[in-house]
Enzyme design. Structure first.
Site, PDB file in Angstrom:
ATOM      1  N   PHE A  94      -1.399  15.971   4.686  1.00  0.00           N
ATOM      2  CA  PHE A  94      -1.806  15.405   3.404  1.00  0.00           C
ATOM      3  C   PHE A  94      -0.591  15.391   2.491  1.00  0.00           C
ATOM      4  O   PHE A  94       0.013  16.427   2.227  1.00  0.00           O
ATOM      5  CB  PHE A  94      -2.967  16.170   2.771  1.00  0.00           C
ATOM      6  N   ARG A 108       1.445  12.254  -8.727  1.00  0.00           N
ATOM      7  CA  ARG A 108       1.895  10.883  -8.475  1.00  0.00           C
ATOM      8  C   ARG A 108       3.336  10.682  -8.934  1.00  0.00           C
ATOM      9  O   ARG A 108       4.046   9.815  -8.446  1.00  0.00           O
ATOM     10  CB  ARG A 108       1.011   9.876  -9.214  1.00  0.00           C
ATOM     11  N   GLU A 140       0.842  -1.213   0.000  1.00  0.00           N
ATOM     12  CA  GLU A 140       0.000   0.000   0.000  1.00  0.00           C
ATOM     13  C   GLU A 140       0.867   1.249   0.000  1.00  0.00           C
ATOM     14  O   GLU A 140       2.029   1.207   0.397  1.00  0.00           O
ATOM     15  CB  GLU A 140      -0.882   0.019   1.257  1.00  0.00           C
ATOM     16  N   ASP A 141       0.290   2.358  -0.437  1.00  0.00           N
ATOM     17  CA  ASP A 141       1.008   3.621  -0.343  1.00  0.00           C
ATOM     18  C   ASP A 141       0.959   4.169   1.083  1.00  0.00           C
ATOM     19  O   ASP A 141       1.960   4.564   1.641  1.00  0.00           O
ATOM     20  CB  ASP A 141       0.447   4.656  -1.349  1.00  0.00           C
ATOM     21  N   ASP A 193      -4.052   5.115   6.557  1.00  0.00           N
ATOM     22  CA  ASP A 193      -4.486   6.352   7.199  1.00  0.00           C
ATOM     23  C   ASP A 193      -5.534   5.992   8.263  1.00  0.00           C
ATOM     24  O   ASP A 193      -5.188   5.624   9.373  1.00  0.00           O
ATOM     25  CB  ASP A 193      -5.031   7.254   6.075  1.00  0.00           C
TER      26      ASP A 193
HETATM   27  P1  IMP Z   1      -7.639   4.865   4.687  1.00  0.00           P
HETATM   28  O1  IMP Z   1      -8.767   3.962   4.321  1.00  0.00           O
HETATM   29  O2  IMP Z   1      -8.116   6.106   5.389  1.00  0.00           O
HETATM   30  O3  IMP Z   1      -6.550   4.168   5.486  1.00  0.00           O
HETATM   31  O4  IMP Z   1      -7.065   5.419   3.355  1.00  0.00           O
HETATM   32  C1  IMP Z   1      -6.006   4.890   2.757  1.00  0.00           C
HETATM   33  C2  IMP Z   1      -5.893   5.438   1.342  1.00  0.00           C
HETATM   34  O5  IMP Z   1      -6.236   6.824   1.272  1.00  0.00           O
HETATM   35  C3  IMP Z   1      -4.486   5.352   0.884  1.00  0.00           C
HETATM   36  O6  IMP Z   1      -4.253   4.124   0.226  1.00  0.00           O
HETATM   37  C4  IMP Z   1      -4.347   6.538  -0.042  1.00  0.00           C
HETATM   38  O7  IMP Z   1      -4.677   6.158  -1.362  1.00  0.00           O
HETATM   39  C5  IMP Z   1      -5.347   7.545   0.460  1.00  0.00           C
HETATM   40  N1  IMP Z   1      -4.687   8.549   1.294  1.00  0.00           N
HETATM   41  C6  IMP Z   1      -4.697   8.644   2.630  1.00  0.00           C
HETATM   42  N2  IMP Z   1      -3.972   9.666   3.062  1.00  0.00           N
HETATM   43  C7  IMP Z   1      -3.462  10.252   1.962  1.00  0.00           C
HETATM   44  C8  IMP Z   1      -2.589  11.375   1.759  1.00  0.00           C
HETATM   45  O8  IMP Z   1      -2.104  12.057   2.676  1.00  0.00           O
HETATM   46  N3  IMP Z   1      -2.298  11.656   0.452  1.00  0.00           N
HETATM   47  C9  IMP Z   1      -2.770  10.933  -0.597  1.00  0.00           C
HETATM   48  N4  IMP Z   1      -3.571   9.883  -0.442  1.00  0.00           N
HETATM   49  C10 IMP Z   1      -3.920   9.539   0.827  1.00  0.00           C
HETATM   50 MG    MG Z   2      -4.141   3.643  -1.702  1.00  0.00          MG
END
Ligand code: IMP
Ligand code: MG
Length: 182
Positions: A150, A163, A97-98, A101
């Site tokens: 962010f 990206r 994963e990237d 969050d």
């Molecule tokens: P989660 O479900 O809130 O954990 O979201 C995870 C996904 O949200 C990640 O895989 C990212 O694609 C996107 N995401 C969360 N935070 C950021 C950020 O700071 N920048 C860009 N994408 C984010």
């Molecule tokens: Mg993602």
């Protein structure tokens, strides 16, 4: 308006950390049937670098997920927009994963993948924002832990842009609004 982006983690530091992760994964998965599973779109840059730092025979597959609606906060509703191309039964899976969050995306994915009966599932995330967790998630390999900012670059976007930045940048989103594509 062109948003301000400040460098949070420079390219060289990212490369060094990805090499460390690759070496650790190489040791941990020696003799196993490793499949890397990247979450599109954000993880494609990390996956590409990480895979080249793992010295093992492995396969790769990709999965498209989407949860964000029109903001920079997750909606909590996750859906598969493009599924795996191969069965993962009896494979040792490493989800790449990237960023984790809130954890809602990874939680959904983990539970979904578990039903496909892999031999094992671990998670490798380039970034971890532990301060924003809404569900508890074990991230087995973490590139960097960051504060609640962010971020863009190294695969991650704002409105589909940035990206391709080779470094991790922080974006001032207070003055902006719009869709975050994953
Ligand atoms: P989660 O479900 O809130 O954990 O979201 C995870 C996904 O949200 C990640 O895989 C990212 O694609 C996107 N995401 C969360 N935070 C950021 C950020 O700071 N920048 C860009 N994408 C984010
Ligand atoms: Mg993602």
């Amino acid at each position: 308006m062109v948003p301000e982006i400040s460098v949070l983690i420079p390219q060289e530091e990212i490369q060094k950390r990805v090499e460390e992760l690759g070496s650790k994964i190489t040791r941990d998965y020696s003799g196993k049937s490793l499949t890397l599973l990247a979450v599109l779109k954000g993880a494609f840059v990390f996956m590409s670098d990480l895979a080249r730092c793992i010295d093992l025979p492995l396969t790769m597959d990709f999965l498209g997920l989407s949860s964000y609606g029109d903001k920079t906060e997750t909606s909590g509703v996750v859906r598969i927009t493009s599924d795996l191309t191969q069965p993962v039964k009896d494979r040792d899976l490493l989800i790449v994963e990237d960023i984790v969050d809130s954890g809602l995306t990874m939680n959904f994915l983990y539970e979904n993948i578990k039903t496909r009966l892999p031999r094992s599932i671990k998670v490798c995330s380039f970034l971890d924002k532990p301060g924003r967790r809404r569900v508890s998630i074990d991230v087995d390999y973490v590139g960097f832990r960051i504060e609640d900012r962010f971020v863009v670059g190294y695969g991650m976007d704002y409105k589909g842009l940035y990206r391709n930045l080779p470094y991790l940048g922080a974006l001032d989103i207070d003055s902006l609004s719009g869709e975050v594509e994953k």
